[in-house]
Design a protein around this motif. Sequence first.
Motif, mmCIF file in Angstrom:
data_model
loop_
_atom_site.group_PDB
_atom_site.id
_atom_site.type_symbol
_atom_site.label_atom_id
_atom_site.label_comp_id
_atom_site.label_asym_id
_atom_site.label_seq_id
_atom_site.Cartn_x
_atom_site.Cartn_y
_atom_site.Cartn_z
ATOM 1 N N ARG A 159 4.980 21.700 -13.226
ATOM 2 C CA ARG A 159 3.731 20.976 -12.959
ATOM 3 C C ARG A 159 2.528 21.879 -13.170
ATOM 4 O O ARG A 159 1.507 21.455 -13.730
ATOM 5 C CB ARG A 159 3.729 20.437 -11.526
ATOM 6 N N LEU A 160 2.624 23.125 -12.742
ATOM 7 C CA LEU A 160 1.507 24.051 -12.896
ATOM 8 C C LEU A 160 1.229 24.317 -14.368
ATOM 9 O O LEU A 160 0.073 24.344 -14.800
ATOM 10 C CB LEU A 160 1.810 25.353 -12.156
ATOM 11 N N ARG A 161 2.283 24.503 -15.158
ATOM 12 C CA ARG A 161 2.101 24.762 -16.593
ATOM 13 C C ARG A 161 1.326 23.621 -17.244
ATOM 14 O O ARG A 161 0.374 23.851 -18.010
ATOM 15 C CB ARG A 161 3.462 24.927 -17.262
ATOM 16 N N VAL A 162 1.706 22.392 -16.938
ATOM 17 C CA VAL A 162 1.044 21.229 -17.532
ATOM 18 C C VAL A 162 -0.396 21.117 -17.043
ATOM 19 O O VAL A 162 -1.321 20.853 -17.824
ATOM 20 C CB VAL A 162 1.845 19.951 -17.195
ATOM 21 N N ALA A 163 -0.607 21.335 -15.756
ATOM 22 C CA ALA A 163 -1.947 21.216 -15.198
ATOM 23 C C ALA A 163 -2.891 22.267 -15.766
ATOM 24 O O ALA A 163 -4.044 21.971 -16.104
ATOM 25 C CB ALA A 163 -1.883 21.328 -13.675
ATOM 26 N N VAL A 164 -2.417 23.498 -15.899
ATOM 27 C CA VAL A 164 -3.259 24.560 -16.448
ATOM 28 C C VAL A 164 -3.622 24.249 -17.900
ATOM 29 O O VAL A 164 -4.766 24.479 -18.336
ATOM 30 C CB VAL A 164 -2.543 25.919 -16.330
ATOM 31 N N ALA A 165 -2.677 23.707 -18.664
ATOM 32 C CA ALA A 165 -2.964 23.349 -20.055
ATOM 33 C C ALA A 165 -4.026 22.255 -20.124
ATOM 34 O O ALA A 165 -4.957 22.319 -20.941
ATOM 35 C CB ALA A 165 -1.682 22.893 -20.747
ATOM 36 N N PHE A 166 -3.911 21.252 -19.270
ATOM 37 C CA PHE A 166 -4.878 20.153 -19.274
ATOM 38 C C PHE A 166 -6.260 20.635 -18.849
ATOM 39 O O PHE A 166 -7.269 20.360 -19.508
ATOM 40 C CB PHE A 166 -4.405 19.037 -18.346
ATOM 41 N N ILE A 167 -6.319 21.364 -17.747
ATOM 42 C CA ILE A 167 -7.602 21.847 -17.246
ATOM 43 C C ILE A 167 -8.221 22.829 -18.242
ATOM 44 O O ILE A 167 -9.425 22.787 -18.517
ATOM 45 C CB ILE A 167 -7.429 22.481 -15.858
ATOM 46 N N GLY A 168 -7.395 23.698 -18.801
ATOM 47 C CA GLY A 168 -7.895 24.649 -19.785
ATOM 48 C C GLY A 168 -8.518 23.973 -20.988
ATOM 49 O O GLY A 168 -9.560 24.418 -21.507
ATOM 50 N N LEU B 123 0.829 -1.199 0.000
ATOM 51 C CA LEU B 123 0.000 0.000 0.000
ATOM 52 C C LEU B 123 0.865 1.251 0.000
ATOM 53 O O LEU B 123 1.792 1.382 0.815
ATOM 54 C CB LEU B 123 -0.885 0.007 1.256
ATOM 55 N N ASN B 124 0.578 2.166 -0.920
ATOM 56 C CA ASN B 124 1.199 3.489 -0.900
ATOM 57 C C ASN B 124 0.207 4.459 -0.280
ATOM 58 O O ASN B 124 -0.923 4.573 -0.748
ATOM 59 C CB ASN B 124 1.541 3.945 -2.318
ATOM 60 N N MET B 125 0.608 5.157 0.762
ATOM 61 C CA MET B 125 -0.277 6.089 1.452
ATOM 62 C C MET B 125 0.474 7.393 1.649
ATOM 63 O O MET B 125 1.574 7.407 2.194
ATOM 64 C CB MET B 125 -0.709 5.501 2.792
ATOM 65 N N ARG B 126 -0.096 8.480 1.168
ATOM 66 C CA ARG B 126 0.587 9.778 1.269
ATOM 67 C C ARG B 126 -0.413 10.913 1.382
ATOM 68 O O ARG B 126 -1.566 10.797 0.940
ATOM 69 C CB ARG B 126 1.503 10.010 0.060
ATOM 70 N N THR B 127 0.027 11.999 1.988
ATOM 71 C CA THR B 127 -0.761 13.215 1.990
ATOM 72 C C THR B 127 -0.523 13.974 0.683
ATOM 73 O O THR B 127 0.472 13.746 -0.009
ATOM 74 C CB THR B 127 -0.386 14.105 3.178
ATOM 75 N N PHE B 128 -1.449 14.867 0.376
ATOM 76 C CA PHE B 128 -1.303 15.691 -0.828
ATOM 77 C C PHE B 128 -1.866 17.072 -0.547
ATOM 78 O O PHE B 128 -2.946 17.227 0.031
ATOM 79 C CB PHE B 128 -2.045 15.090 -2.022
ATOM 80 N N LEU B 129 -1.121 18.087 -0.968
ATOM 81 C CA LEU B 129 -1.533 19.475 -0.843
ATOM 82 C C LEU B 129 -1.394 20.118 -2.216
ATOM 83 O O LEU B 129 -0.405 19.878 -2.914
ATOM 84 C CB LEU B 129 -0.654 20.191 0.182
ATOM 85 N N VAL B 130 -2.346 20.948 -2.586
ATOM 86 C CA VAL B 130 -2.340 21.547 -3.923
ATOM 87 C C VAL B 130 -1.072 22.351 -4.188
ATOM 88 O O VAL B 130 -0.665 22.524 -5.346
ATOM 89 C CB VAL B 130 -3.600 22.425 -4.132
ATOM 90 N N HIS B 131 -0.409 22.815 -3.134
ATOM 91 C CA HIS B 131 0.839 23.561 -3.325
ATOM 92 C C HIS B 131 1.923 22.722 -3.995
ATOM 93 O O HIS B 131 2.871 23.281 -4.557
ATOM 94 C CB HIS B 131 1.348 24.080 -1.984
ATOM 95 N N GLU B 132 1.816 21.396 -3.951
ATOM 96 C CA GLU B 132 2.761 20.557 -4.686
ATOM 97 C C GLU B 132 2.707 20.866 -6.179
ATOM 98 O O GLU B 132 3.690 20.667 -6.897
ATOM 99 C CB GLU B 132 2.458 19.069 -4.474
ATOM 100 N N ILE B 133 1.571 21.351 -6.636
ATOM 101 C CA ILE B 133 1.403 21.693 -8.046
ATOM 102 C C ILE B 133 1.610 23.186 -8.255
ATOM 103 O O ILE B 133 2.363 23.612 -9.140
ATOM 104 C CB ILE B 133 0.001 21.285 -8.542
ATOM 105 N N THR B 134 0.947 24.001 -7.445
ATOM 106 C CA THR B 134 0.942 25.441 -7.713
ATOM 107 C C THR B 134 2.288 26.099 -7.451
ATOM 108 O O THR B 134 2.559 27.178 -7.987
ATOM 109 C CB THR B 134 -0.149 26.146 -6.889
ATOM 110 N N ARG B 135 3.121 25.481 -6.626
ATOM 111 C CA ARG B 135 4.436 26.060 -6.356
ATOM 112 C C ARG B 135 5.542 25.424 -7.186
ATOM 113 O O ARG B 135 6.726 25.702 -6.982
ATOM 114 C CB ARG B 135 4.764 25.934 -4.859
ATOM 115 N N ASN B 136 5.159 24.582 -8.134
ATOM 116 C CA ASN B 136 6.098 23.957 -9.054
ATOM 117 C C ASN B 136 5.764 24.448 -10.462
ATOM 118 O O ASN B 136 4.766 24.015 -11.047
ATOM 119 C CB ASN B 136 5.986 22.433 -8.972
ATOM 120 N N PRO B 137 6.535 25.372 -11.017
ATOM 121 C CA PRO B 137 6.147 25.998 -12.289
ATOM 122 C C PRO B 137 5.880 25.010 -13.418
ATOM 123 O O PRO B 137 4.937 25.217 -14.204
ATOM 124 C CB PRO B 137 7.334 26.909 -12.609
#
Length: 331
Positions: A280-289, A264-278
């Motif tokens: 990751r954020l670039r890719v996520a914004v492109a996908f969501i957009g 089992l892999n168990m981990r916490t996740f916070l949106v800052h893992e994406i928003t503070r990583n330029p």
Amino acid sequence: MAKTVRFHEYGGPEVLRVEDVPAGEPGPGEAMIRIEAVGLNRAEALFRSGVYIEQARSFPARLGAEAAGVIESLGEGVTGFHAGQAVSVIPMFSMNDYGVYAERAVVPAAALIARPASLDAVESAAVWMPYLTAYGALSQIGGIRPGDTAVITAASSSVGLAAIQIANRLGAVPIATTRTRSKKDALLKAGAAHVIVTDEEDLAAGILEHTDGRGAEFAFDAVAGPGVTDLAGAVARDGTLFLYGALSGQPTPYPGFDLGMPALNMRTFLVHEITRNPERLRVAVAFIGSGLRDGTFTPTIDRVFALGDIADAHRHMEQGAQFGKLVATVR
């Protein structure tokens, strides 16, 4: 001066005050935004109550990390934006440093995204926290694949509903959970392949039934607490249990030993893992957009409040009865 929501002590929604406060001026790397709408998030209620992952450094303290508005002015060194541009503010900063529950607010330019033409201010304030959280965890960190199953707890939340849409777009199978039957039909209409009503059904048994005994490759959990043991018991071998919230308010055990030490892999996740990583954020914004443009992604808005009624908005949020996002408008 700008009407700004602040609190002078920890407490319930009643500690929130709308006060006239100097808005300040944008410094290097910052922008002044005329706020039109604010997206409300559980993190703000926790911060106001003194039980968030960080404490207020001093009082009075501000709130808010997600909004939509128009750029009034830019600080030194900011490029790629212009005065008069419609933008969204995404959650990537500490509320000890900035807060967007206000008529006007200074924010870091790194937190700005050009507002998609298809979205109005209310919709734009309801998009980025939910979709960045769900996509960041399930796709960018988890690597979800077509055919995988994702169990989504508290699925009627804005993040849960975004996760259902994202799982479907990526070819995965979303299984939603909800405490009561009242939201089942709405979750099925929102795209859930199956809905498990946890007050009536055994969670682990339901997951195993809907996955032909394999278990879910992903569990995306906003509740935490003792229930993670049942949830983890229905995660597939080498699957991942993401904890991105703690709605239960109870201690969360590590279930691996009680379950016989599964893979089992168990981990916490916070949106800052994406928003503070330029990157990751670039890719996520492109996908969501792209999903916003083709209509695959549509934010679900439960209710819109006026900023002056922010205490009532927080009371409604803490009742946990909403289906989708709460937004406050600035008039």
